[in-house]
Design a protein around this motif. Sequence first.
Motif, PDB file in Angstrom:
ATOM      1  N   VAL A 176       0.866  -1.180   0.000  1.00 35.98           N
ATOM      2  CA  VAL A 176       0.000   0.000   0.000  1.00 35.98           C
ATOM      3  C   VAL A 176       0.898   1.225   0.000  1.00 35.98           C
ATOM      4  O   VAL A 176       1.790   1.352   0.835  1.00 35.98           O
ATOM      5  N   SER A 177       0.670   2.134  -0.938  1.00 36.38           N
ATOM      6  CA  SER A 177       1.534   3.300  -1.108  1.00 36.38           C
ATOM      7  C   SER A 177       1.153   4.417  -0.148  1.00 36.38           C
ATOM      8  O   SER A 177       0.082   4.405   0.482  1.00 36.38           O
ATOM      9  N   ALA A 178       2.029   5.413  -0.083  1.00 32.98           N
ATOM     10  CA  ALA A 178       1.776   6.580   0.767  1.00 32.98           C
ATOM     11  C   ALA A 178       0.517   7.308   0.330  1.00 32.98           C
ATOM     12  O   ALA A 178      -0.269   7.786   1.161  1.00 32.98           O
ATOM     13  N   ARG A 179       0.308   7.403  -0.977  1.00 34.15           N
ATOM     14  CA  ARG A 179      -0.892   8.102  -1.485  1.00 34.15           C
ATOM     15  C   ARG A 179      -2.162   7.366  -1.087  1.00 34.15           C
ATOM     16  O   ARG A 179      -3.175   7.990  -0.753  1.00 34.15           O
ATOM     17  N   GLN A 180      -2.143   6.040  -1.091  1.00 37.81           N
ATOM     18  CA  GLN A 180      -3.313   5.273  -0.686  1.00 37.81           C
ATOM     19  C   GLN A 180      -3.626   5.476   0.796  1.00 37.81           C
ATOM     20  O   GLN A 180      -4.797   5.529   1.198  1.00 37.81           O
ATOM     21  N   LEU A 181      -2.586   5.582   1.617  1.00 37.62           N
ATOM     22  CA  LEU A 181      -2.803   5.773   3.051  1.00 37.62           C
ATOM     23  C   LEU A 181      -3.465   7.106   3.359  1.00 37.62           C
ATOM     24  O   LEU A 181      -4.099   7.271   4.407  1.00 37.62           O
TER      25      LEU A 181
END
Length: 752
Positions: free
Chosen positions: A590-595
Amino acid sequence: MTRTASLPRWRSWFVPFAALMAVAEVVMIVAGTHIGFHRLLVWIPAVCGVATAVTAFAATARGATGPLRLFWQRVAVAMSAVLIGAVSQTADIAFVPFDGMPPLGSRALLCYVIGTLLAIIALLRLPGGGRSWRQLTTAVLDLAVVGVTAGVAASEYLGWAVGKFGGRASTWWLNLAMVAIGVAGVTVVVKIMSARRSPAARTALWWLAPIGIAGPLSVILMTAFLPWPHLNGSAAVLAFVGLFGVLAGHAQQRAYTGRGAPSSRVAHPVVYRRGAAIPLVATGLTSLLVGTVYLRTGHLTTIQVAGTTLLLLLVVTRQAFALGENATLLETVARQAMHDELTGLYSRRPFVTAAAGAESPHTVVLIDLKDFRSINDSLGPVAGDALLTEYAARLTRIAGGDAVVARLGGDEFGLLLPGTAEETAATVDRLAAAGDEPLSAAGHEVVVEVSIGIADGIDMYRRAEIALREAGTHTDARVVRWDVSLQRHLNQRATVAADLRRALTAGEFHMVYQPVVALPHGLITGVESLIRWTRADGRTISPAEFVPVAEETGLIVELGEWIVDTVCAQAAQWRRRHGADVLDSIGVNVSARQLLDPGLPEMVAAALARHGLPAEQLTVEITETAVFGGGRALASVQALSELGVHIALDDFGTGHSSLGLLRTCPVDVIKVDKSFVDGLNGTPHQEAIAGAIADIAEKMDLGTVAEGVETPEQARRLFELGYRRAQGFLFARPMSAAAIDELLDPGIGIAA
């Protein structure tokens, strides 16, 4: 008990009760012209209304501080004197025989005058704020306009009073007292007009202003009520004095409670703006008064003619100064529109305009402060503002007097430098070198790294933005100058972004899975899912190429939803085919943008429920950098952990503050980065780090996975250091779901 505690609190019944007393007074006056009743009856709502105003003023003072509190305390004392005067006049009505005009004793009159003088002192002591000489002159002219208008009205009132009551000394004292009360009302109006900044609410002061006409109006009503001795002009106006006083306190109370918000007990200063309304109203009222007198008597007195003439001259002069003040105000507004309020530098719009109109040779330099948000969050907004101000001063000093320096918003700055590229290169070098020097920010010494984008020639602002974006994307490049290759790269990324959405719709993405094995025997215990993109033409696009573009465009959120759904469906299928305990977990990155997407936890929960997969069999893999700043990202991780999903910290040791994250982030598994594995069987220092990580994980009851294992020697040494799970090319490369199926048959392992 302290003085603050002795003051009453503001009560919700103050306004309704004062309004009820005023209505009751009006009802009794109207009824009293038709029926008779006891002459003290009209004094009950009058005295109760004034007493309510005294209590309301004291309660308003309790909710304020500083000069504002002193002002409302003084007004409460002034109204208390009026209350004593009302009680004294009530006693005169009750015990002094009279025929005709109701009695107004010297004690009551003295109390009314004392209350008036105290109110005037309170108003004059109220801070009004500083102003320019032009504003001061306009304020003085405003005072003169109101004063002349009041003088003309007072002369007419005194003329009427002398004609009505004669020239007795007591009559003169009475009417001088009434004029003094009127002066109090004029003082309120004058204070509102002359105050540029005041702690008192403007609406509250306007509610106090009508109280000034109470004295003269009461005398006029006394003469009108002569046929009805049970009615009294003073009682009639005192009920409304109480109502207006309570409304003034209520307006101030609303000013420092924010229309219903909890009171901060501090009234924030409000800027008062003078317009042309007061002079025009004053002129209109005077003209109406003079016209009425002339129509009634056929002539005007010398005071009336001179006052009207002087008033017109003052209004014309005042308006001339006001026009000059408005011109100055427009210049100030224009300057504020072009400059940043915090730093005093130019703002974005004038900078962009200057860059667009600049002729060669000029260079645009855009600068972004790295990690400013983290600095602002950790040290506070005061230090953040101080840091921006100090950096603005540094930029101005380095750029020189011929440069245009701007704050473009947030932590982004811009320079428009004259001269050739070679000449500006020296300035840019000084900017980059100055980044190593600390800045003072509210008592903190802060070193700020910067990203710098440079462009010259045509369309240089847009090109500098591209260069700055490139400098911020790559951590190894602090300064990037625009060239044609950057544009090609940008176009390529735009093409990739367009293809991404099409590929997602066309089903060109698929998942592969790399086994995670148990040491030392090599049995598969879990897998990490990895996305792959194969275009319709057979060309494979590397994740290193399309994932950053997906993050920049926001498509990573939609793509991530597809990944989670696909992985959960595959994991559920393996459970049905090979048993519930065939895999400990299946990992999904899970990427930073998704978080940062607040809907991520809900989306994961929906996917688990849709495919019947237990939450503990899904492991969400995140990077240290993604949650370093806390905030929304860390909240998403905590929400996922509360679902029962396992959290793995990927590439451990390569990001920010790893050990601190183990304390603040709900981590279940540490995935040790390949760089530490590569150092095994090398120097003792390299092995010590890998061993220390394993020891820390064991003591914190965390699982560990060693990534990037490529040799049997690394696998053996990792087992000796305490690692019990690993993944890497030694065991298996990423493979299809069907290949994983074969490995999941009982007894099959992967040789180490």
